[in-house]
Design a protein around this motif. Structure first.
Motif, PDB file in Angstrom:
ATOM      1  N   ASN A 149      -6.642   6.288  -7.912  1.00 28.96           N
ATOM      2  CA  ASN A 149      -6.487   7.269  -8.995  1.00 28.96           C
ATOM      3  C   ASN A 149      -7.774   7.416  -9.808  1.00 28.96           C
ATOM      4  OD1 ASN A 149      -3.653   8.077  -8.697  1.00 28.96           O
ATOM      5  ND2 ASN A 149      -3.199   5.952  -9.237  1.00 28.96           N
ATOM      6  N   SER A 202       3.145   7.552  -6.512  1.00 32.18           N
ATOM      7  CA  SER A 202       2.266   8.387  -7.319  1.00 32.18           C
ATOM      8  C   SER A 202       1.989   9.695  -6.594  1.00 32.18           C
ATOM      9  CB  SER A 202       0.941   7.656  -7.598  1.00 32.18           C
ATOM     10  OG  SER A 202       0.190   7.521  -6.409  1.00 32.18           O
ATOM     11  N   VAL A 205      -3.597  12.090   0.012  1.00 32.35           N
ATOM     12  CA  VAL A 205      -3.806  11.253   1.192  1.00 32.35           C
ATOM     13  C   VAL A 205      -3.312  11.977   2.447  1.00 32.35           C
ATOM     14  CG1 VAL A 205      -3.149   9.102   2.346  1.00 32.35           C
ATOM     15  CG2 VAL A 205      -3.744   9.086  -0.080  1.00 32.35           C
ATOM     16  N   ALA A 220      -8.295   8.697  -4.150  1.00 29.91           N
ATOM     17  CA  ALA A 220      -6.866   8.989  -4.335  1.00 29.91           C
ATOM     18  C   ALA A 220      -6.062   7.703  -4.521  1.00 29.91           C
ATOM     19  CB  ALA A 220      -6.337   9.776  -3.140  1.00 29.91           C
ATOM     20  N   TYR A 221      -6.368   6.690  -3.717  1.00 30.21           N
ATOM     21  CA  TYR A 221      -5.603   5.434  -3.758  1.00 30.21           C
ATOM     22  C   TYR A 221      -5.755   4.712  -5.094  1.00 30.21           C
ATOM     23  CZ  TYR A 221      -3.869   0.843  -2.336  1.00 30.21           C
ATOM     24  OH  TYR A 221      -3.151  -0.319  -2.254  1.00 30.21           O
ATOM     25  N   PHE A 230      -9.895   9.086   0.357  1.00 28.60           N
ATOM     26  CA  PHE A 230      -8.785   8.129   0.301  1.00 28.60           C
ATOM     27  C   PHE A 230      -9.003   7.097  -0.802  1.00 28.60           C
ATOM     28  CE2 PHE A 230      -7.239   3.889   1.387  1.00 28.60           C
ATOM     29  CZ  PHE A 230      -5.870   4.120   1.334  1.00 28.60           C
ATOM     30  N   LYS A 234       2.619   1.750  -3.358  1.00 28.80           N
ATOM     31  CA  LYS A 234       1.699   2.270  -4.364  1.00 28.80           C
ATOM     32  C   LYS A 234       1.411   3.749  -4.126  1.00 28.80           C
ATOM     33  CE  LYS A 234      -2.779   1.481  -6.541  1.00 28.80           C
ATOM     34  NZ  LYS A 234      -3.971   0.614  -6.643  1.00 28.80           N
ATOM     35  N   LEU A 235       1.234   4.127  -2.860  1.00 28.79           N
ATOM     36  CA  LEU A 235       0.928   5.523  -2.559  1.00 28.79           C
ATOM     37  C   LEU A 235       2.093   6.444  -2.876  1.00 28.79           C
ATOM     38  CD1 LEU A 235      -1.096   5.436   0.796  1.00 28.79           C
ATOM     39  CD2 LEU A 235      -1.907   6.173  -1.439  1.00 28.79           C
ATOM     40  N   MET A 246       0.830  -1.200   0.000  1.00 30.67           N
ATOM     41  CA  MET A 246       0.000   0.000   0.000  1.00 30.67           C
ATOM     42  C   MET A 246       0.871   1.260   0.000  1.00 30.67           C
ATOM     43  SD  MET A 246      -2.762   1.384   2.829  1.00 30.67           S
ATOM     44  CE  MET A 246      -1.448   1.861   3.941  1.00 30.67           C
ATOM     45  N   PHE A 247       1.916   1.250   0.855  1.00 36.74           N
ATOM     46  CA  PHE A 247       2.814   2.402   0.917  1.00 36.74           C
ATOM     47  C   PHE A 247       3.574   2.600  -0.388  1.00 36.74           C
ATOM     48  CE2 PHE A 247       2.514   2.106   5.628  1.00 36.74           C
ATOM     49  CZ  PHE A 247       2.184   3.430   5.848  1.00 36.74           C
ATOM     50  N   SER A 266      -0.739  10.695  -5.706  1.00 35.04           N
ATOM     51  CA  SER A 266      -1.886  10.523  -4.807  1.00 35.04           C
ATOM     52  C   SER A 266      -1.504  10.695  -3.349  1.00 35.04           C
ATOM     53  CB  SER A 266      -2.495   9.132  -5.001  1.00 35.04           C
ATOM     54  OG  SER A 266      -2.981   8.969  -6.312  1.00 35.04           O
ATOM     55  N   VAL A 267      -0.229  10.466  -3.022  1.00 35.48           N
ATOM     56  CA  VAL A 267       0.201  10.549  -1.627  1.00 35.48           C
ATOM     57  C   VAL A 267      -0.019  11.958  -1.068  1.00 35.48           C
ATOM     58  CG1 VAL A 267       2.603  11.136  -2.192  1.00 35.48           C
ATOM     59  CG2 VAL A 267       2.066   9.967  -0.033  1.00 35.48           C
TER      60      VAL A 267
END
Length: 223
Positions: free
Chosen positions: A171, A86, A92, A168-169, A165, A82-83, A79-80, A88-89
């Motif tokens: 996209n 991109s 988040v 964002a996660y 979230f 992937k965040l 998960m980290f 998206s972090v």
């Protein structure tokens, strides 16, 4: 992540307890004599609460990472990765910051209107239960698609944070197509298909709660 958000909500018990107990002391009653205005006090308390919440967040993530390690899985790490791979972090992190503000303001609001600490803490616990079961953290198709649940859930601010979230996660900024990657049934109702509705709703809500919280704090000092 929605469960991590929920655990952050539990810290509202800390701030409401702090406000009520401090209100009974000479310190919070004599702010003017100490040369501290109310807004400065609330902002200073928020900085302390922000540090406290970030500390809680680090502990929670450490526990999840430890469980991941013991089970021999890599769900949290994935998960980290992937965040942080991109843009998206950024959203988040901004979302977490907004949620910390929301929990803080809600605690001030509730503890301002009531004096009895047991009543306040009981209301906070009921509020936490409402938050857990209507925030779309538990997407159980048996009740999730019911009209009653949908109406009630939109009254829960945590629902908006969770969907910010989710969007964002995955996209799914504008269309929401990628949201089906994180649901286990295609019949699930997608509450929001773009980032604008939950994000702007939260900003408006926080602006409103901030004014009500300040008013509530002023009222509490007169009691």
């Amino acid at each position: 992540m929605p469960f991590i958000f929920f655990i952050l909500n539990i810290s509202s018990l800390f701030i409401s307890y702090l406000i009520i107990t401090w209100r009974e002391t000479i310190f919070i009653k004599q702010l003017k004599n100490f040369g501290i205005n109310k807004l400065t006090f609330l902002l200073s308390l928020f900085v302390v609460y922000l540090i406290y919440s970030l500390g809680v967040l680090i502990i929670i993530l450490s526990i999840f990472l430890s469980i991941d390690k013991i089970r021999g899985t890599s769900m949290v790490i994935d998960m980290f990765v992937k965040l942080f791979s991109s843009a998206s972090v950024v959203m988040v992190i901004f979302n977490i910051f907004l949620m910390i503000i929301y929990v803080y303001l809600t605690s001030i609001l509730i503890s301002g209107f009531l004096r009895n600490i047991y009543i306040v803490q009981s209301l906070m616990i009921l509020f936490l239960l409402f938050t857990l079961f209507t925030s779309d953290a538990l997407m159980d198709l048996k009740f999730y698609n019911s009209t009653f649940y949908q109406i009630i859930s939109y009254l829960n601010p945590q629902k908006y944070f969770n969907w910010i979230f989710y969007i964002a996660y995955t996209n799914s900024w504008l269309g929401g197509q990628n949201l089906f990657k994180i649901v286990n049934n295609i019949d699930i109702i997608i509450a929001f298909k773009n980032i604008f509705v939950p994000l702007f709703s939260m900003i408006i809500l926080l602006s409103t709660i901030s004014l009500l919280s300040y008013y509530s704090f002023n009222i509490s000092l007169r009691k």
